[in-house]
Design an enzyme around this catalytic site. Structure first.
Site: not given
Ligand SMILES: *Cc1c(COP(=O)(O)O)cnc(C)c1O
Length: 375
Positions: A46, A137, A264, A312
Site C-alpha cells: 500500500k 477499526r 528563516y 520546503m
C-alpha cells in the site's frame, strides 16, 4: 516487468532514493523461515509500497516466495495489474462506484450492506470477510457476524460471489506480551467456526501483520500480511534490513562568521566561524521540518547537524571545518551501516514512526533500483 538497473553512483541528480531489491527478497526469506511452514505471505504494498515503488517491491516479494498482494485501495490494485502483476490481490477500502472496475481483485467485506453491493455488481467477486476481533477499526461487529456469514453463504449458493478468506487485524502485534493477540486469535477461531457452520469454506484465514507474524503462533491461520517487514521496519528485532537509502549532495558551501544566523528566523546563530553547506531537499521531499533541531545527516563519514529551519526545498548543515565541496555526497538516511541516520532516527526526531517518514517522501524524489552491492 522491467526493473531499472543503473550503475553504482553516489547520487544521480540532486536527490534520490536508492532501493536495493535484494534486501526486500532477503526480508521475505527471513520472515518465511520464522513462520509456520505452508503459511502464505501476502505482501502489503500500500501507499506505493511505503513509497518504495509498489510494483517493484511486489515483484521482488513474489520472487522471494510471497503469493498474494495487498493494498488499501482500488486504484492501487489496478496499478499493480497495469504493471503486469497477476497474483491475487486483496483490497480493504473501496467505494461502491469502484466495484465495476474491480475484475479479479479480492475485496474485504465487513457488513451485509457491502455484501449486497458486491452481489449485485456485474463481476463475480472473491470476498474476504473481516471480523472485528478487538481492533475496532472496521470489520464486522461480532453480533452481526452470524448474519453476515449466513448472507454470504446465501450469495455463494446463488453463485454471485465466493468467500475466499476470513480475516482480522491485530491491535497489539508489535508488543512482546501476546495476550491481546492471543485473545484476537481465539475470537477469529470462533468466527471461522461459525462461518463454517453457515456453510462457508474459506481457503484463507489471516490475522497477523509483520510483527504479529513473528510473535504470534497462529495454527488457525494459513496466511500473514507483511508490510513493514518488507522495508526493514523491524519492530521485534528479527534481523530485517532497510532496502532504502535516501541520498543527496551538497549544492553550495560557504563560510559564516560567529554571530551570524542561518535560515528563516535565524533559529541558529553560529557560535564560531564555521562552514555551512546547502542541501537541496526540504519538507516537500519528506524531510520533516519538525526534526530540524535534532537532525543530522552523514557527509564523508561524519554526522553533520542540521542548522536553522528546514524549508520546503532545502536545508543547511554545519560542516565545522570538514573539507566539503559542491557535489559531496550526503546520506539522509539508510540502514545505518555507514553511520548514517535511519528512518527510525528521523522518526524519533520528528516524534513519529518510521512508516510515516517513508510515506512522507515527496513525489519529486526519483527512485533508483539496485541489486546487492551495486549501490
Ligand atoms: C498495513 C497493513 C498490514 C501490514 O502491516 P505491517 O505492520 O506493515 O506489516 C496488514 N494488514 C492490513 C489490513 C494493513 O492495513
Amino acid at each position: 516487468m522491467n526493473l531499472v538497473q543503473s550503475p553504482a553512483r553516489p547520487c544521480v541528480g540532486l536527490a534520490e532514493t536508492v532501493i536495493d531489491l535484494s534486501v526486500v527478497r532477503d526480508n521475505v526469506k527471513t520472515l518465511s523461515k520464522r513462520i509456520r511452514p505452508g503459511t502464505e505471505i501476502m505482501a502489503i504494498v500500500k501507499a506505493d509500497g511505503f513509497n518504495h515503488g509498489a510494483a517493484q517491491i511486489a515483484t521482488a516479494a513474489i520472487e522471494a516466495g510471497a503469493t498474494w498482494l495487498g493494498v488499501a485501495r482500488a486504484e492501487e490494485a489496478l496499478q499493480l495489474r497495469a504493471a503486469g502483476l497477476t497474483e491475487p490481490i486483496m483490497i480493504w477500502l473501496y467505494d461502491a462506484s469502484e466495484l465495476l472496475l474491480l475484475k479479479d481483485i479480492d475485496v474485504s467485506v465487513s457488513t451485509v450492506a457491502e455484501l449486497q453491493q458486491i452481489a449485485s455488481a456485474p463481476n463475480v467477486h472473491n470476498v474476504h470477510l473481516k471480523l472485528d476481533t478487538g481492533m475496532h477499526r472496521g470489520g464486522s461487529a461480532p453480533d452481526q457476524w452470524i448474519e453476515l456469514t449466513r448472507t454470504a453463504a446465501h450469495y455463494e449458493a446463488l453463485g454471485t460471489l465466493r468467500i475466499r478468506g476470513i480475516w482480522s487485524h491485530l491491535s497489539h502485534g508489535d508488543e512482546p506480551d501476546a495476550s491481546h493477540s492471543t485473545r484476537q486469535l481465539q475470537l477469529l477461531r470462533t468466527g471461522v467456526a461459525l462461518a463454517r457452520r453457515a456453510g462457508l469454506t474459506p481457503d484463507f484465514v489471516h490475522l497477523a501483520n509483520s510483527s504479529g507474524a513473528l510473535t504470534l503462533d497462529a495454527p488457525d491461520c494459513n496466511m500473514v500480511r507483511i508490510g513493514a517487514g518488507l522495508f526493514g521496519i523491524d519492530e521485534v528485532d528479527a534481523g530485517l534490513r532497510q532496502p532504502m537509502q535516501f541520498v543527496t549532495k551538497v549544492v553550495q558551501v560557504r563560510r559564516i562568521r560567529a554571530g551570524e544566523g542561518v535560515s528563516y528566523g535565524h533559529d541558529f546563530i553560529a557560535e564560531r566561524d564555521t562552514t555551512v553547506a546547502l542541501i537541496p531537499i526540504g519538507y516537500a521531499d519528506g524531510v520533516p521540518r519538525i526534526a530540524g533541531a535534532q537532525a543530522s545527516v552523514l557527509v564523508r563519514g561524519v554526522r553533520l547537524p542540521v542548522v536553522g529551519r528546514i524549508t520546503m526545498d532545502q536545508f543547511v548543515v554545519d560542516a565545522g571545518d570538514l573539507p566539503i565541496e559542491v557535489g559531496t555526497p550526503v546520506i539522509v538516511f539508510g540502514n545505518g551501516d555507514a553511520g548514517e541516520p535511519t528512518a527510525a532516527d528521523w522518526a524519533d526526531w520528528a516524534g513519529t514512526i518510521p512508516h510515516e517518514i517513508y510515506c512522507g517522501l515527496g513525489t519529486r524524489v526519483p527512485r533508483r533500483y539496485v541489486e546487492g552491492t551495486q549501490r
